[in-house]
Design a protein around this motif. Structure first.
Motif, short mmCIF file in Angstrom:
data_model
loop_
_atom_site.label_atom_id
_atom_site.label_comp_id
_atom_site.label_asym_id
_atom_site.label_seq_id
_atom_site.Cartn_x
_atom_site.Cartn_y
_atom_site.Cartn_z
N LEU A 133 14.72 13.55 28.72
CA LEU A 133 16.15 12.79 30.44
C LEU A 133 17.29 13.76 30.07
CD1 LEU A 133 16.73 10.31 32.00
CD2 LEU A 133 17.47 9.02 29.98
N ASP A 134 17.81 14.00 30.79
CA ASP A 134 18.36 14.83 30.58
C ASP A 134 20.00 13.73 31.47
OD1 ASP A 134 21.20 16.97 31.78
OD2 ASP A 134 20.73 16.86 33.17
N LEU A 135 20.59 14.34 30.24
CA LEU A 135 21.77 12.71 30.04
C LEU A 135 23.21 12.88 31.52
CD1 LEU A 135 23.78 10.82 28.50
CD2 LEU A 135 24.70 12.53 26.89
N TYR A 136 23.57 14.22 31.63
CA TYR A 136 24.20 14.08 32.79
C TYR A 136 23.10 14.59 33.99
CZ TYR A 136 27.74 14.46 28.66
OH TYR A 136 28.62 13.68 28.25
N LEU A 137 23.10 13.77 35.14
CA LEU A 137 22.28 13.34 36.16
C LEU A 137 23.07 13.14 37.49
CD1 LEU A 137 19.06 11.31 35.16
CD2 LEU A 137 19.48 13.62 35.83
N PRO A 138 24.65 13.81 37.81
CA PRO A 138 24.61 15.18 37.31
C PRO A 138 26.50 14.47 36.48
CG PRO A 138 25.96 14.52 39.21
CD PRO A 138 24.69 13.73 38.99
N SER A 139 26.53 13.15 36.46
CA SER A 139 27.94 12.71 34.82
C SER A 139 26.96 11.40 34.01
CB SER A 139 28.23 11.38 36.07
OG SER A 139 27.79 10.32 36.29
N SER A 140 27.28 11.72 33.33
CA SER A 140 26.43 10.64 31.84
C SER A 140 26.27 9.58 32.32
CB SER A 140 27.48 10.54 30.55
OG SER A 140 28.30 9.68 31.07
N GLU A 141 27.20 8.87 32.88
CA GLU A 141 26.67 7.36 33.50
C GLU A 141 25.58 7.51 34.11
OE1 GLU A 141 30.16 6.21 35.74
OE2 GLU A 141 31.53 6.66 34.23
N GLU A 142 24.94 8.21 34.79
CA GLU A 142 23.88 7.98 35.38
C GLU A 142 22.78 8.12 34.80
OE1 GLU A 142 24.70 9.38 40.50
OE2 GLU A 142 25.09 11.01 38.48
N GLY A 143 23.04 8.95 33.72
CA GLY A 143 21.68 8.60 32.82
C GLY A 143 21.62 8.16 31.77
#
Length: 163
Positions: free
Chosen positions: A77-87
């Protein structure tokens, strides 16, 4: 005795690689290209399934709740999806899913080496946190280590875990 131990290890590795699939949630096309090429070289037996958005991943995981034979052995899982809030939201959502999904080990992959991100990742239930390499050559040993640990060392849970 040594032969018995080696046979058990080989059996465990074969079980881990049987129908092996990894879900990769990565929004960056360039990163995905590097990851998929490194995986092909280091984990040719494993089928990567890529979702580019949290919404795509959520839909797929919901389907997999009812098709347990499709469940991956590991989630990257990428943390920044594109923001970290989404991750973070996606990670929280996965951890709240039924046992057939929420027990899948999650490795957080991120360009961030921020200690706050790393600590929060472990507190939220990830199995590991990996800072993404910036060069292709560094992806190869990373995926070789993933292979060594997740497919050749640990015993992964069986695909069918639903109650």
């Amino acid at each position: 005795m040594y032969n018995v131990i080696m046979k058990r290890i080989e059996t465990s590795v074969q079980a881990n690689l049987r129908n092996a699939k990894v879900l990769i949630i990565e929004d960056n096309e360039d990163q995905w290209l590097l990851m998929s090429q490194a995986m092909q070289q280091c984990l040719p037996e494993v089928t990567p399934v890529r979702m580019a958005t949290p919404q795509q991943a959520m839909r797929l995981l919901e389907v997999w709740c009812y098709q347990e034979w499709e469940i991956p052995k590991l989630i990257l899982l990428d943390l920044y999806l594109p923001s970290s809030e989404e991750g973070w939201q996606l990670l929280k959502w996965i951890k709240a899913m039924p046992a057939s999904i929420n027990l899948i080990p999650i490795v957080m992959f991120s360009g961030s080496a921020d200690p706050v991100d790393i600590e929060q990742s472990y507190r939220a239930g990830t199995a590991a946190y990996v800072v993404k390499p910036t060069q292709f050559a560094a992806w190869l040993p990373l995926f070789q280590e993933l292979r060594s640990f997740w497919w050749e060392t640990v015993t992964l849970p069986p695909l069918s875990l639903g109650l």
